[in-house]
Design an enzyme around this catalytic site. Structure first.
Site, PDB file in Angstrom:
ATOM      1  N   ASP A  20       0.806  -1.227   0.000  1.00  0.00           N
ATOM      2  CA  ASP A  20       0.000   0.000   0.000  1.00  0.00           C
ATOM      3  C   ASP A  20       0.840   1.279   0.000  1.00  0.00           C
ATOM      4  OD1 ASP A  20       0.685  -0.386   2.685  1.00  0.00           O
ATOM      5  OD2 ASP A  20      -1.307   0.077   3.468  1.00  0.00           O
ATOM      6  N   GLU A  32       9.872 -10.531  -1.972  1.00  0.00           N
ATOM      7  CA  GLU A  32      10.779  -9.425  -2.266  1.00  0.00           C
ATOM      8  C   GLU A  32      12.219  -9.876  -2.436  1.00  0.00           C
ATOM      9  OE1 GLU A  32       8.559  -9.385   0.233  1.00  0.00           O
ATOM     10  OE2 GLU A  32       7.268  -7.626  -0.037  1.00  0.00           O
ATOM     11  N   HIS A  71       1.071   0.613  10.429  1.00  0.00           N
ATOM     12  CA  HIS A  71       1.596  -0.697  10.039  1.00  0.00           C
ATOM     13  C   HIS A  71       2.899  -0.549   9.267  1.00  0.00           C
ATOM     14  CE1 HIS A  71      -0.853   0.595   6.592  1.00  0.00           C
ATOM     15  NE2 HIS A  71      -0.185  -0.237   5.831  1.00  0.00           N
ATOM     16  N   HIS A  72       3.692  -1.605   9.294  1.00  0.00           N
ATOM     17  CA  HIS A  72       5.026  -1.635   8.674  1.00  0.00           C
ATOM     18  C   HIS A  72       6.014  -0.688   9.361  1.00  0.00           C
ATOM     19  CE1 HIS A  72       2.886  -3.928   5.802  1.00  0.00           C
ATOM     20  NE2 HIS A  72       2.875  -3.123   4.777  1.00  0.00           N
ATOM     21  N   GLY A  75      27.645 -15.075  -2.626  1.00  0.00           N
ATOM     22  CA  GLY A  75      27.381 -16.489  -2.339  1.00  0.00           C
ATOM     23  C   GLY A  75      26.138 -16.760  -1.519  1.00  0.00           C
ATOM     24  N   ASP A  84      19.617 -28.990  -4.443  1.00  0.00           N
ATOM     25  CA  ASP A  84      18.351 -29.078  -3.712  1.00  0.00           C
ATOM     26  C   ASP A  84      18.289 -28.085  -2.548  1.00  0.00           C
ATOM     27  OD1 ASP A  84      20.359 -30.568  -2.460  1.00  0.00           O
ATOM     28  OD2 ASP A  84      19.100 -32.286  -1.996  1.00  0.00           O
ATOM     29  N   ASN A 108      20.860 -34.165  -4.042  1.00  0.00           N
ATOM     30  CA  ASN A 108      21.850 -35.034  -3.390  1.00  0.00           C
ATOM     31  C   ASN A 108      21.618 -35.063  -1.882  1.00  0.00           C
ATOM     32  OD1 ASN A 108      22.719 -32.511  -2.777  1.00  0.00           O
ATOM     33  ND2 ASN A 108      24.645 -32.638  -3.917  1.00  0.00           N
ATOM     34  N   GLY A 129      20.763 -32.930   0.610  1.00  0.00           N
ATOM     35  CA  GLY A 129      21.336 -32.072   1.648  1.00  0.00           C
ATOM     36  C   GLY A 129      22.249 -31.003   1.085  1.00  0.00           C
ATOM     37  N   GLU A 189      28.312 -27.850   2.355  1.00  0.00           N
ATOM     38  CA  GLU A 189      28.518 -27.785   3.802  1.00  0.00           C
ATOM     39  C   GLU A 189      29.067 -29.110   4.346  1.00  0.00           C
ATOM     40  OE1 GLU A 189      25.429 -24.293   4.889  1.00  0.00           O
ATOM     41  OE2 GLU A 189      25.221 -26.221   5.899  1.00  0.00           O
TER      42      GLU A 189
END
Lengths: 547, 547
Positions: B27, B50, B113-114, B404, B431, B458, B460, B464
């Site tokens: 708005d 966003e 609001h916001h 990244g 994934d 794969n 996961g 990591e």
């Protein structure tokens, strides 16, 4: 060896009642992630993304009182920052644990991933400042003291705090110790004076009432506030942001006060009282019916977290919990006040073969509510429709009324359901809002949770259609999804899913959802302009809403 | 009446080449949203959320040179801020147009609001500061001048700018006018001196080469840089972040330079040169093979956006475009340099019935690439696998190497595809990354776009697993999705979808994807630890990566 920095922080967080940490892992956060996963009293809850994690933490904290969120440096923390801002606005304490590059990398200003490439490492820490009530970068030297300061700040303000952990520091032993900090305490004489002033105002009033506000549940004072209502004999109303601050099954409940927009009898009574005691409500645009509420400051008493205002006089250093307790002891029960009685939405209006209308849908949803249900209502027309439903004993209504970030509800429902698996969690959201964060539905089955999810598909952002100049303008349209096919794609094996177009199909689907023993996801197809009464009133109140 | 504030800004943005605005309406942003939708030369692209909008704008700007993003106050802009930070880090100019509450609401500090509920309206504007190169709250009085300042800043820094629009101001006529600002210009004598120094260095070198860097495409200098390479006769290599800065089909291309991690022959040659001319590459951790690259500063020349560094001497006020042009004219072509020749990944290794391995998958993906393809490669093991594929003529490789932020690739692919519907857009993601932003897949069909999407399942976060202490630790696991079922749920009617487990199935699916005439979405199932060679090397280089 004593506890490491991260072990110490987690230990203290557990003592505040946190047993789960929401987040997305990342290499700079491995020290935190590892410490959580190897602590047998903590659970790591991996969300689909960081914003969703922050919403889930918010939903969890609304039920549990506090929550923890863990993200990695830069990319993670900035993705979550809107959720943290929402928790700040709505007084929800969330501990934001952020993994940072090792101290040596920072000192050397190295050109590493997740940085802006300018050698600066305190930028994101600085960006968080407006949306947290306190923050620190944790080191072995400051850890003991800063942990206490930050926990105290979260308790004092009921708002998020930020704790940054350079990944090497996180694993070093804490140096030194600190005493726990005292919780905020009232000044006894001021407390007494404030309580006297309130009692006198109630006593001399012809009619008086309470507004039960959001700070009551945020401070965990529901029982105490209910006892105060009982002791005084005064009726109470609530405003939008505060719904269920005191249970709506209570006989003294008059219903929702929403300025001139709806419930005229409640407005007339509240504004006609010569004493209105506001227990921690915030007079926001939406809560005040687009600023059409009119509370005479001379007749209004505000009991806030750390102060009381009686007319124009402010009493500082008065804690809400102390004030409620003293008032409860001091008050004389009134039995002379005639007030409106709460009514719900009534019976659903429509026949089985009819298309679903607002007159059917919202009363039908109200009808399905049971004691202790957790209802998560998204910002927009759906939340506005359910705000006037009467909630059963022990049921709560969660909504992000002030911050109003669409998309909040789906992950918040996950966080809330996770916090209270013994309760039914019902999520009611609109299609536009759901699209922002829909993937988080995939987390429920991962943790054996069985929510009932309703997605109102009315082909666009209806609340925006009601507030903008040209309701049919293109920007209010959405990508067309097959919502009912989403749970299967998201791995919700065996869930009950349905797409309903008629009142009869809705009934049938609700019955199935309530008995299927699995999670349920129901797409409710409605006309593009099927607006709940309050959202229709908002449409008519644009002038005061943006004045 | 002259143009309003928002009309003026949009008019000037169109003149910079922007014809589309990504975002989510709200708005407080209606003034902006309305102005975009009623401008027949602009298209409003409504994203699912966003952050996705900001990634899409980033993807669009990487192809088009500039992009625009529009979000609403607080909730919208903070959701997008991580995407903006990524554009900042990676030198991608995005105009962030933020709708703000009307000026009167701000002045009166209303509880709307916001907001955070504290009456402050400049907090989010301040939070944006580190991730934009310039910012302003637009008013009728400052609009003419500030618009020019901000456009100039975006051109000068190739980074995002922030423009806040109080909703009432947006619709008021602009007061006054301003001249356009000059574009940055080189100091002629410094330019000449720098060019002389470089020519001399090349001339006295035994072997010399270029590193083609990210600033080349960011400044739109691909053709000029290619002409310079041709004129000099020197070979060139690229680093990870810079892949395709100069086309890889060029005969002078030696391949990827990644420190000691891979392509030893390229490393040996580059580091053995007595003159290395870096055309705008940033020496980040990932680009330098976890800091294993070793460029002797005495032998290295850095040609950056506004300055040149030759050994230890800096020449300021030298624009990269001018320097390249002057060098091209001055240089003498070398024909005496023997250097490595680029090789691609070779043939896929495996039989039709075999499970998919890295030795099959990455060469197979390379094999399907065609001239002018846009390849969007996600952060993580998939991007690392494709970085060493040889790209055909005119094809580009987009990756968010420095920032990244996982999840970037899916919406960035949408933005890139939108910018160039005449090209094939291929998205390769993992994934874990896909789960962050997967809903944006629903935007492709809405705009008739037909990407080829690969999701490597794969099980996961593999990158990591490769970087943390215990690869099997719980936080690296994901909710289990049925990826191949996602396009249908997201409204991608008629798309080709497949889930492939074997090399033969992969072949078959690629063939179908290339001929089906619709969008295609292929879930590639692979072993949990099927790592691309570079990601495996990263695993072995943890010590230097985090040193």
């Amino acid at each position: 060896m004593g506890r490491t920095v991260i072990e110490h922080v987690l230990h203290r967080l557990k003592q505040t009642g946190i047993s789960d940490v929401f987040g997305v892992p990342g290499d700079y956060a491995f020290s935190i992630n590892d410490a959580i996963c190897t602590d047998k009293d903590l659970r790591w809850i991996g969300n689909c993304n960081e914003l969703n994690a922050s919403y889930a933490a918010d939903g969890y904290a609304r039920i549990r009182g506090m929550a923890a969120l863990c993200t990695t440096y830069g990319v993670g923390e900035l993705s979550a920052i809107n959720g943290l801002a929402g928790s700040y606005a709505e007084h929800v304490p969330v501990f934001s644990l952020v993994g940072m590059p090792p101290s040596g990398v920072q000192t050397a200003r190295r050109l590493v991933h997740h940085t802006l490439g300018n050698g600066e490492f305190d930028l994101f820490y600085r960006m968080a400042d407006p949306v947290v009530c306190a923050r620190a970068v944790m080191t072995p030297e400051n850890c003991a003291a800063e942990t206490e300061r930050l926990i105290a700040a979260a308790i004092e303000h009921r708002r998020p705090v930020y704790m940054g952990f350079p990944s090497d520091y996180a694993n070093m032993p804490v140096i030194g110790t600190t005493d726990l900090l005292p919780v905020p305490a009232s000044d006894p004489e001021t407390l007494e004076a404030a309580a006297e002033a309130i009692c006198a105002a109630v006593k001399r009033s012809r009619t008086a009432c309470f507004l039960a506000g959001i700070l009551v549940p945020r401070l965990g004072l529901n029982d105490q506030a209910t006892a105060l209502v009982d002791a005084t004999g005064l009726p109470f109303a609530t405003m939008y942001m505060d719904k269920c601050a005191i249970g709506e099954a209570h006989p003294a409940y008059m219903g929702m006060y929403d300025g001139k927009l709806l419930n005229e009898e409640v407005r007339a009574f509240v504004e006609g009282c010569d004493c209105v005691i506001n227990l921690g409500a915030l007079l926001t645009d939406v809560s005040t019916g687009a600023f059409t509420a009119n509370l005479d400051p001379r007749k209004t008493i505000h009991v806030m977290h750390h102060h009381v205002r009686v007319g124009f006089a402010i009493y500082n250093h008065v804690e809400m919990n102390d004030l409620i307790e003293v008032l409860t002891g001091k008050t004389t029960r009134r039995t002379d006040i005639k007030c409106p009685r709460v009514h719900g939405l009534g019976d659903p209006q429509g026949a089985a073969g009819d298309r679903i209308t607002a007159e059917y849908l919202y009363p039908r949803w109200e009808k399905m509510l049971r004691p202790n249900d957790i209802l998560i209502a998204e910002t927009g027309t759906t939340g506005m429709g359910m705000a006037f439903a009467r909630m059963p004993e022990g049921a709560t209504f969660q909504n992000q009324t002030l911050w109003g970030s669409i998309g909040w509800a789906t992950p918040a429902a996950f966080g809330a359901a996770f916090s209270s698996p013994e309760c039914r969690t019902i999520l009611i959201t609109g299609d536009g809002s759901h699209q922002l964060t829909a993937q988080e539905v995939s987390q429920f089955p991962r943790f054996g949770l069985k929510p009932i999810i309703f997605v109102l598909n009315n082909d666009g952002y209806l609340i925006e259609r009601l507030l903008c100049k040209d309701p049919d303008i293109y920007y209010n349209d959405l990508a067309q999804w097959n919502y009912a096919a989403l749970p299967t794609a998201l791995g919700c094996e065996g869930w009950f899913t349905a797409r309903v177009n008629t009142c009869g199909e809705l009934d049938e689907a609700i019955n199935r959802a309530e008995t299927c023993g699995t999670g349920a996801y129901i797409e409710v197809v409605a006309d593009k302009y099927m607006a709940s009464p309050l959202s229709q009133k908002m449409h008519e109140s644009i002038d005061t809403l943006y004045a």
